[in-house]
Enzyme design. Structure first.
Site, PDB file in Angstrom:
ATOM      1  N   SER A  57       0.795  -1.227   0.000  1.00 26.08           N
ATOM      2  CA  SER A  57       0.000   0.000   0.000  1.00 26.08           C
ATOM      3  C   SER A  57       0.824   1.272   0.000  1.00 26.08           C
ATOM      4  O   SER A  57       0.261   2.367  -0.170  1.00 26.08           O
ATOM      5  CB  SER A  57      -0.946   0.001   1.199  1.00 26.08           C
ATOM      6  OG  SER A  57      -1.997  -0.918   0.992  1.00 26.08           O
ATOM      7  N   GLY A 293       4.261   9.470   5.886  1.00 24.41           N
ATOM      8  CA  GLY A 293       4.745   8.283   5.183  1.00 24.41           C
ATOM      9  C   GLY A 293       3.588   7.356   4.877  1.00 24.41           C
ATOM     10  O   GLY A 293       2.439   7.769   4.803  1.00 24.41           O
ATOM     11  N   ASP A 295       2.817   2.727   5.099  1.00 18.60           N
ATOM     12  CA  ASP A 295       3.315   1.360   5.182  1.00 18.60           C
ATOM     13  C   ASP A 295       2.594   0.496   4.166  1.00 18.60           C
ATOM     14  O   ASP A 295       1.589   0.910   3.583  1.00 18.60           O
ATOM     15  CB  ASP A 295       3.115   0.810   6.592  1.00 18.60           C
ATOM     16  CG  ASP A 295       3.871   1.620   7.624  1.00 18.60           C
ATOM     17  OD1 ASP A 295       4.982   2.077   7.308  1.00 18.60           O
ATOM     18  OD2 ASP A 295       3.354   1.808   8.738  1.00 18.60           O
ATOM     19  N   GLY A 296       3.092  -0.710   3.970  1.00 18.05           N
ATOM     20  CA  GLY A 296       2.473  -1.592   2.997  1.00 18.05           C
ATOM     21  C   GLY A 296       2.755  -3.049   3.288  1.00 18.05           C
ATOM     22  O   GLY A 296       3.753  -3.392   3.927  1.00 18.05           O
ATOM     23  N   GLY A 300       3.116 -11.941   2.537  1.00 18.30           N
ATOM     24  CA  GLY A 300       4.414 -12.314   3.085  1.00 18.30           C
ATOM     25  C   GLY A 300       5.513 -11.301   2.885  1.00 18.30           C
ATOM     26  O   GLY A 300       6.689 -11.615   3.103  1.00 18.30           O
TER      27      GLY A 300
END
Length: 446
Positions: A57, A293, A295-296, A300
């Site tokens: 993401s 920022g 995150d993504g 896994g």
């Protein structure tokens, strides 16, 4: 500045069972990079600083930047309905008449967000995905609440395609990756094979997941975009520089950069990872100074990315496997604190003696497209059973039973950690009763 970083990174990866990871940081005008482990336990290919990982993401900020370029050129207005540019966009409750571009950028569109329909590998996949959304269910009124919405960013990708007259992938190459000077990136599997590409590792044993590419229709939201961490650092430096690439090429105006970093909506409650507020694409964090920022995560693989403009600092870290949170708490977050002097907050943990509160207003069943939550009261705490939806079952996500204790207000925290973190969730109340269970996504009470 970062003494013994390689040694610390290696040790943390071993301690937390991380197969492979790479980290890049810009501080004091210098780029520092480290890597550890392997990209794929089946092949043993070594992780290097220029290895590419699926960034999940984090891709959304790139898609948001493409949309903001359109806005700068006068091709779209953020507060106009999406249908004015994409007439075929519709959802089940008819709210497409009022859903704006800004609603999609800020995850406030109000329709089901986790709809990962595979509409094929052709250049028409996003057009077909928009057609699929005609059955997307209602979550809340547009603009009423933040609820993380992958589907909204797929629609934004279709919007970019319509206004540019090309594919989202080509627009990304021509309007961002190329002008930025990025070199280690891939948007499609056939591009990823040209690099050292990470494989996802799943489960307690960290086995290689046999599916690598997610549906192409979900690429604008974060399906298969691959980057070396240095490229996220490069992207972060562009925002620090007010929209300028390293060679002086202007990608965004200073006004646009400022707008993307300006809070648009608050995120309900608390979270161990999500920002407190959302800008136009960016997560915004209250760490005692400006921090933004995104995150993504994919199947896994996980990515962490933060920008601290006041310190001229940006950091990106990607890893495969379930031990990512351990790397984050042992290495990446201490680096942010060390380099910027900010008070990076600790993740929420349960109190030794949690406050006793009335639990009846929270019990019930809450449903979303990926998971349902069955909430009951047990011995002064909430017992929450997750029931996986079809996609979760397909990728092997099991149902869980977790005990949650009161944290503050209408927020609760897991009594026991999983993979180094305590899960959190918040209930959104209406008339003294929970209407939504919120864990970044708003799940309506059934």
């Amino acid at each position: 500045m970062f003494e013994n970083l390689q040694e610390r990174f290696d040790e943390a990866a071993r301690r937390h069972g991380v197969p492979g990871a790479a980290l890049a940081v810009w501080a004091d005008g210098e780029l520092t990079e480290v890597a550890t482990g392997v990209l794929n336990r089946n092949t043993g290919v070594e992780t290097t600083a220029d290895s590419v990982f699926q960034v999940g993401s984090t891709t959304k900020v790139w898609t948001a930047a493409l949309v903001m370029q359109l806005a700068e050129e006068g091709l779209v207005e953020l507060d106009r309905p999406v249908r004015e540019y994409l007439p075929e966009f519709a959802v089940a409750d008819g709210s497409e008449k009022v859903i704006t571009v800004r609603h999609l950028l800020t995850h406030t569109g109000g329709f089901d967000g986790d709809l990962f329909e595979d509409t094929g590998r052709g250049d028409d996949c996003l057009d077909r995905y928009v057609g699929y959304l005609h059955d997307a269910g209602h979550v809340h009124a547009p603009g009423a609440l933040f609820s993380y919405c992958n589907a909204g960013y797929c629609v934004l990708g279709a919007l970019v395609e319509r206004m540019r007259g090309t594919t989202w992938h080509r627009a990304m190459r021509e309007h961002l990756l190329g002008p930025l000077g990025a070199t280690h990136w891939a948007l499609l599997p056939e591009e990823a094979v040209l690099f050292r590409a990470a494989a996802g590792h799943v489960g307690p044993e960290g086995t290689v997941h046999r599916t690598w590419a997610m549906p192409r229709s979900n690429d604008p939201a974060g399906a298969s975009m691959c980057l070396a961490p240095r490229e996220l650092v490069r992207f972060g430096r562009m925002f620090i520089a007010g929209g300028l690439a390293e060679d002086g090429t202007r990608l965004l105006s200073q006004e646009t950069v400022a707008a993307m970093r300006t809070a648009q909506v608050a995120v309900p409650g608390i979270s161990e990872m999500l920002g407190d507020r959302w800008g136009l694409g960016f997560e915004l964090f209250d760490w005692g100074g400006e921090v933004f920022g995104h995150d993504g995560g994919t199947l896994g693989q996980s990515t962490f990315w933060r920008v601290v403009p006041g310190a001229g600092f940006t950091i990106a870290m990607s890893a495969n496997g379930a031990g990512f949170m351990g790397l984050l708490t042992d290495v990446a977050l201490p680096m942010v604190a060390e380099a910027t002097g900010l008070g990076v907050p600790d993740f929420p943990v349960p109190a030794e003696t949690p406050e006793v509160v009335e639990l009846a207003p929270y019990t019930g069943r809450y449903e979303g497209p990926m998971l349902a939550y069955e909430v009951t009261e047990t011995d002064g705490a909430l017992e929450i059973v997750t029931v996986p939806g079809a996609l979760m079952v397909e990728v092997g996500v099991p149902g869980t039973t977790t005990r949650f204790v009161h944290h503050r207000d209408h927020s609760f925290v897991a009594a026991e950690p999983e993979n180094g973190r305590y899960e959190t969730l918040t209930f959104v109340m209406e008339d003294g009763r929970a209407a939504y269970l919120h864990n970044g996504r708003a799940l309506r009470r059934a």
